[in-house]
Motif scaffolding. Structure first.
Motif, PDB file in Angstrom:
ATOM      1  N   GLU A 133       8.715   4.625   2.782  1.00 18.35           N
ATOM      2  CA  GLU A 133       8.210   5.747   3.593  1.00 18.35           C
ATOM      3  C   GLU A 133       6.695   5.687   3.687  1.00 18.35           C
ATOM      4  O   GLU A 133       6.114   5.878   4.755  1.00 18.35           O
ATOM      5  N   LYS A 142      15.064  10.633  -3.541  1.00 17.86           N
ATOM      6  CA  LYS A 142      14.766   9.291  -3.052  1.00 17.86           C
ATOM      7  C   LYS A 142      14.447   8.358  -4.216  1.00 17.86           C
ATOM      8  O   LYS A 142      13.820   8.766  -5.197  1.00 17.86           O
ATOM      9  N   ASP A 191       9.737  14.259  -5.020  1.00 16.32           N
ATOM     10  CA  ASP A 191      10.641  13.247  -5.578  1.00 16.32           C
ATOM     11  C   ASP A 191       9.873  12.272  -6.480  1.00 16.32           C
ATOM     12  O   ASP A 191      10.341  11.913  -7.563  1.00 16.32           O
ATOM     13  N   THR A 203       9.028  14.250  -0.413  1.00 19.22           N
ATOM     14  CA  THR A 203       8.969  12.927  -1.035  1.00 19.22           C
ATOM     15  C   THR A 203       7.965  12.921  -2.183  1.00 19.22           C
ATOM     16  O   THR A 203       8.206  12.283  -3.215  1.00 19.22           O
ATOM     17  N   LEU A 219       3.133  10.453   2.755  1.00 20.48           N
ATOM     18  CA  LEU A 219       4.422  10.952   2.276  1.00 20.48           C
ATOM     19  C   LEU A 219       4.527  12.421   2.625  1.00 20.48           C
ATOM     20  O   LEU A 219       3.535  13.153   2.561  1.00 20.48           O
ATOM     21  N   ILE A 230      10.734   5.679  -1.442  1.00 23.60           N
ATOM     22  CA  ILE A 230       9.438   6.361  -1.370  1.00 23.60           C
ATOM     23  C   ILE A 230       8.365   5.388  -0.903  1.00 23.60           C
ATOM     24  O   ILE A 230       7.555   5.712  -0.021  1.00 23.60           O
TER      25      ILE A 230
END
Length: 182
Positions: free
Chosen positions: A10, A2, A24, A21, A17, A7
């Motif tokens: 989200e 992502k 990420d 994520t 998260l 991010i």
């Protein structure tokens, strides 16, 4: 993988998260050419578990990344395990901006430091910068750490640019007493 924008969206939409994520975001901190945005995002979200990822950036060749990393670890995430590194950076970093923000942020973690010798070294350094013939630039940073360590509410503090001119000698004396500085 992502993007940082994905991010952030989200987080805004879910107020959290998921673990993938977070991985990420850790990847961005570790691998982006300029990890500053990822470091700030992890700090804004309060992801203390990414502290070790951020800490790997403390030795970056980029002074901005050093500055933002120590500021986020100490001032943002309040991770006392990086207090010793923060003291070292406040004393020895080759760039003024890094030394300043490290010193500015040490007060955030001072009371969390378990090692009494390290706690004393940090408090003593803060005091001696404040009391010495150091540039006003550093006195303001040292005084911010005093204000933070003495739990003075933010709304009762001078503006950041006015810190060096508004030093309360009585508060500094209380700071010295609290931390056993002679």
């Amino acid at each position: 993988m992502k993007s940082l924008d994905s991010i952030w969206y989200e987080y805004i939409n879910n107020d959290s998260l998921n673990s993938k994520t977070i991985k990420d975001l850790a990847w961005h901190i570790d691998n982006d050419v300029d990890p500053g945005g990822a470091i700030v995002m992890a700090t804004d979200i309060g992801l203390k578990e990414l502290g070790s990822n951020i800490a790997r950036q403390l030795d970056s060749e980029d002074d901005y990344i050093n500055e933002i990393s120590i500021g986020c670890l100490l001032g943002g995430l309040r991770l006392a395990e990086y207090a010793e590194k923060g003291l070292q950076m406040a004393q020895e970093a080759p760039y003024e901006n890094v030394r300043d923000l490290a010193l500015f942020s040490l007060g955030e973690v001072l009371d969390q430091v378990k090692d009494k010798d390290l706690k004393y070294k940090i408090a003593n350094y803060i005091y001696h910068v404040l009391a010495g013939d150091i540039l006003e630039f550093y006195k303001g940073a040292a005084y911010n750490s005093v204000l933070t360590a003495m739990e003075i509410p933010i709304l009762e503090r001078p503006r950041v640019r006015d810190l060096a001119e508004n030093i309360d000698a009585n508060l500094v004396a209380e700071f010295k007493k609290k931390y056993g500085i002679k």
